[in-house]
Scaffold this motif. Structure first.
Motif, PDB file in Angstrom:
ATOM      1  N   TYR A 174      -8.668   4.000   1.815  1.00  0.00           N
ATOM      2  CA  TYR A 174      -7.673   4.782   2.603  1.00  0.00           C
ATOM      3  C   TYR A 174      -7.430   5.165   2.349  1.00  0.00           C
ATOM      4  O   TYR A 174      -7.194   6.900   1.632  1.00  0.00           O
ATOM      5  N   GLU A 175      -5.877   4.886   1.388  1.00  0.00           N
ATOM      6  CA  GLU A 175      -5.041   5.261   0.876  1.00  0.00           C
ATOM      7  C   GLU A 175      -5.575   6.288  -0.820  1.00  0.00           C
ATOM      8  O   GLU A 175      -5.110   7.841  -0.733  1.00  0.00           O
ATOM      9  N   HIS A 176      -6.491   5.383  -1.499  1.00  0.00           N
ATOM     10  CA  HIS A 176      -7.179   6.671  -2.162  1.00  0.00           C
ATOM     11  C   HIS A 176      -8.085   7.496  -1.866  1.00  0.00           C
ATOM     12  O   HIS A 176      -7.949   8.785  -2.625  1.00  0.00           O
ATOM     13  N   ILE A 215       0.821  -1.203  -0.165  1.00  0.00           N
ATOM     14  CA  ILE A 215       0.075  -0.230  -0.181  1.00  0.00           C
ATOM     15  C   ILE A 215       1.323   1.301   0.058  1.00  0.00           C
ATOM     16  O   ILE A 215       0.690   2.151  -0.779  1.00  0.00           O
ATOM     17  N   VAL A 216       2.023   1.218   0.720  1.00  0.00           N
ATOM     18  CA  VAL A 216       3.107   2.381   1.098  1.00  0.00           C
ATOM     19  C   VAL A 216       3.551   2.672  -0.209  1.00  0.00           C
ATOM     20  O   VAL A 216       3.775   3.785  -1.187  1.00  0.00           O
ATOM     21  N   HIS A 250       0.863   3.955  -3.058  1.00  0.00           N
ATOM     22  CA  HIS A 250       0.921   5.013  -2.712  1.00  0.00           C
ATOM     23  C   HIS A 250       2.216   6.024  -3.529  1.00  0.00           C
ATOM     24  O   HIS A 250       1.829   7.214  -4.127  1.00  0.00           O
ATOM     25  N   GLY A 275      -0.615   5.699  -6.883  1.00  0.00           N
ATOM     26  CA  GLY A 275      -2.174   5.548  -6.175  1.00  0.00           C
ATOM     27  C   GLY A 275      -1.766   4.241  -6.870  1.00  0.00           C
ATOM     28  O   GLY A 275      -1.885   3.830  -7.728  1.00  0.00           O
ATOM     29  N   TYR A 315      -7.132   9.532   0.735  1.00  0.00           N
ATOM     30  CA  TYR A 315      -5.923  10.274   1.152  1.00  0.00           C
ATOM     31  C   TYR A 315      -5.458  11.343   0.151  1.00  0.00           C
ATOM     32  O   TYR A 315      -5.634  12.546  -0.075  1.00  0.00           O
ATOM     33  N   ASN A 316      -5.354  10.327  -1.149  1.00  0.00           N
ATOM     34  CA  ASN A 316      -4.771  11.097  -2.662  1.00  0.00           C
ATOM     35  C   ASN A 316      -5.906  11.637  -2.889  1.00  0.00           C
ATOM     36  O   ASN A 316      -5.968  12.791  -3.087  1.00  0.00           O
ATOM     37  N   LEU A 346      -7.029  -0.528   3.115  1.00  0.00           N
ATOM     38  CA  LEU A 346      -6.721   0.124   2.959  1.00  0.00           C
ATOM     39  C   LEU A 346      -6.676   0.603   1.700  1.00  0.00           C
ATOM     40  O   LEU A 346      -5.469   2.299   1.682  1.00  0.00           O
ATOM     41  N   LEU A 347      -6.080   0.103   0.697  1.00  0.00           N
ATOM     42  CA  LEU A 347      -6.832   0.608  -0.369  1.00  0.00           C
ATOM     43  C   LEU A 347      -7.915   1.776  -0.656  1.00  0.00           C
ATOM     44  O   LEU A 347      -7.332   2.830  -1.398  1.00  0.00           O
TER      45      LEU A 347
END
Length: 536
Positions: free
Chosen positions: A142-144, A96-97, A100, A104, A146-147, A139-140
């Motif tokens: 969450y990361e998206h 995930i990191v 990111h 993404g 955030y982006n 987490l996918l």
């Protein structure tokens, strides 16, 4: 942490550790790939790096962690459940990191999470693999998100994130189902394999302990199984190498060829002249095209003796009781006949009747003695005797009623042959044989004569004692039954003499056979002292 399926079998544990090591090897190859892009400055070309520093730190961390996981799985094979689960969650976070850092979901790194979810379900199916897949999907998003908040992506890319998250969850669920089913099938196969191995071991013990010989050949006539009884019956103790049909005796090979030609299941085999007769029963193995042959070997003499023992067992107790009940009145009649014979007032005709009573009393007493000896036979007390001198003394002591002075000729190749027998039982055997021979010789010629011939057989080394008379002889049909109990060709015979002689010879470890004499008159009985008894 409790595994979803208890791993109890060592072979299953070895398989799981091997699978974990392969997955760790895949993990470190993947990490090397991420680090190599930095080394050769290809990271920007592949992913369009957004945060180069974060990408480098995450790649190096992932490589070091993967290396540690591989070393632990190779050197420290303990706590499989920890080594199979904890690294997966680190995989999810690291990917995930990296995703990111490379822009993404559009970078394609997130697709690797599908492989991680599938691998986790194969290594450890159950709730933990479903948890890791759900964590990856969360987490996918969450990361998206955030982006999206930092305006790095547009809102219309949520569709890709949703599809990728669904693909991860579906992959984990399907792989879990398949993995659990595969584990159950594997456990079932291992259980059946263990039962089969136990059955094979049990069958091997049963076949080894069987009194009948068992031989199994494959389609190329290689011996796949042979038990102790078959080795004994085929006299293979001194021949350790018998891998194929062609290592067995020639007479057995001839019987096998005869079965292949005539398809006659039951064939009689005699390995050597005077040896035991064997019944061979052939059974083809496999349906359609034959895959082998099963052969049973039965000692005909043992079969006959077992049948006779069953017959005598059913009659023994009854006949013994009857014999005891008859002895008392028979003794009274015999004693009265003796007292009557001493009377001076008997006329010759009455004296003849008294003699008839005494004669038949003696005959009935002989029958009773034979019956009692059958119901209570004692074991042989063998000792080593010099056979020829012992026979010379036996001839001097032999006395047969109503025959006079018989002519008995003794011939021997050597005078120092020794055998281990019970002398009293050997005496009983020879009295029976000699009495029959002398009686039939006297009946035919008016003069009783007999030949006792002793010689040493070289191959195999055995001492042979033949009892030969010049009487009428025995027909082939009668010869088949002469050793059966209660079989007699005479009206006044008990039918037990030869049977008792046969039984006594077997108790002494010898063989008593009738030898066919088609080329000459008379009968010939043979006592064979087996190998190991031929001491000179």
């Amino acid at each position: 942490m409790t595994p979803a399926i208890p791993f109890q079998r060592s072979d299953l544990q070895a398989y799981l550790w091997q699978s974990l090591q392969l997955f760790n090897l895949y993990r470190i190859i993947l990490a090397i790939g991420f680090v190599s892009l930095i080394k050769f400055n290809l990271d920007a070309q592949f992913f369009g790096i957004v945060d180069r520093s974060l990408y480098q730190q995450a790649s190096l961390f992932y490589f070091c962690a993967s290396l540690v996981f591989l070393v632990c799985s190779l050197l420290f094979k303990r706590s499989y459940d920890w080594q199979a689960n904890v690294p997966i969650f680190i995989d999810v976070v690291a990917l995930i990191v990296l995703m990111h850092a490379t822009g993404g979901v559009i970078s394609g790194v997130g697709i690797l999470l599908i492989v991680i979810a599938a691998g986790h379900s194969l290594l450890f199916p159950g709730k933990y693999s479903l948890l890791s897949a759900a964590s990856a999907a969360i987490l996918l998003f969450y990361e998206h998100s955030y982006n999206l908040l930092t305006e790095k992506v547009t809102i219309n890319t949520y569709t890709q994130v949703g599809l990728l998250g669904c693909a991860i969850l579906v992959t984990s669920i399907v792989t879990n189902i398949l993995s659990l089913r595969a584990r159950r099938n594997q456990q079932l196969v291992e259980s059946q394999a263990q039962q089969l191995a136990t059955s094979q071991q049990l069958n091997a013990h049963i076949i080894s302990a069987m009194h009948d010989g068992v031989l199994v050949f494959d389609q190329r006539y290689h011996i796949r199984l042979i038990n102790v009884a078959a080795r004994t019956l085929l006299e293979l103790q001194d021949f350790p190498k018998h891998d194929t049909l062609y290592d067995l005796p020639v007479t057995f090979q001839q019987c096998f060829a005869k079965w292949l030609k005539e398809q006659k299941n039951s064939i009689i085999l005699q390995l050597r002249p005077g040896g035991p007769e064997l019944r061979l029963n052939f059974y083809p193995l496999g349906k359609g095209l034959p895959s082998g042959t099963l052969v049973f070997l039965n000692d005909i003499e043992s079969e006959t003796r077992r049948a006779q023992d069953l017959k005598l067992a059913s009659l023994g107790h009854l006949t013994a009781n009857i014999a005891h009940e008859l002895r008392n009145p028979l003794g009274t009649v015999s004693h009265a006949a003796q007292l009557l014979a001493e009377s001076q007032m008997l006329i010759p005709e009455d004296q003849q009747l008294v003699n008839m009573i005494k004669q038949h009393c003696n005959r009935m007493n002989t029958v009773i003695q034979n019956v009692l000896s059958l119901s209570g036979r004692k074991p042989a007390r063998t000792e080593k005797i010099a056979l020829v001198p012992w026979l010379q003394q036996f001839i001097k002591d032999l006395s047969i009623q109503n025959i006079g002075a018989p002519k008995i000729t003794l011939t021997a190749d050597k005078n120092d042959l020794q055998v281990n027998v019970d002398p009293s039982q050997l005496t009983q055997i020879l009295i029976n044989l000699c009495e029959n021979g002398l009686r039939y010789s006297f009946k035919k010629h008016g003069q009783a004569s007999l030949i006792l011939r002793v010689f040493l057989s070289e191959s195999p080394p055995m001492i042979i004692l033949d009892v030969i008379d010049d009487g009428e002889g025995i027909s082939t049909e009668v010869a088949k039954h002469i050793f059966e109990p209660f079989f007699s060709t005479e009206n006044n015979g008990s039918g037990l003499g030869l049977y008792i002689a046969k039984e006594l010879s077997q108790m002494n470890g010898t063989r008593l056979d009738y030898v066919s004499t088609h080329h000459q008159d008379g009968s010939q009985f043979r006592l064979t002292f087996p190998k190991g008894e031929a001491n000179t």
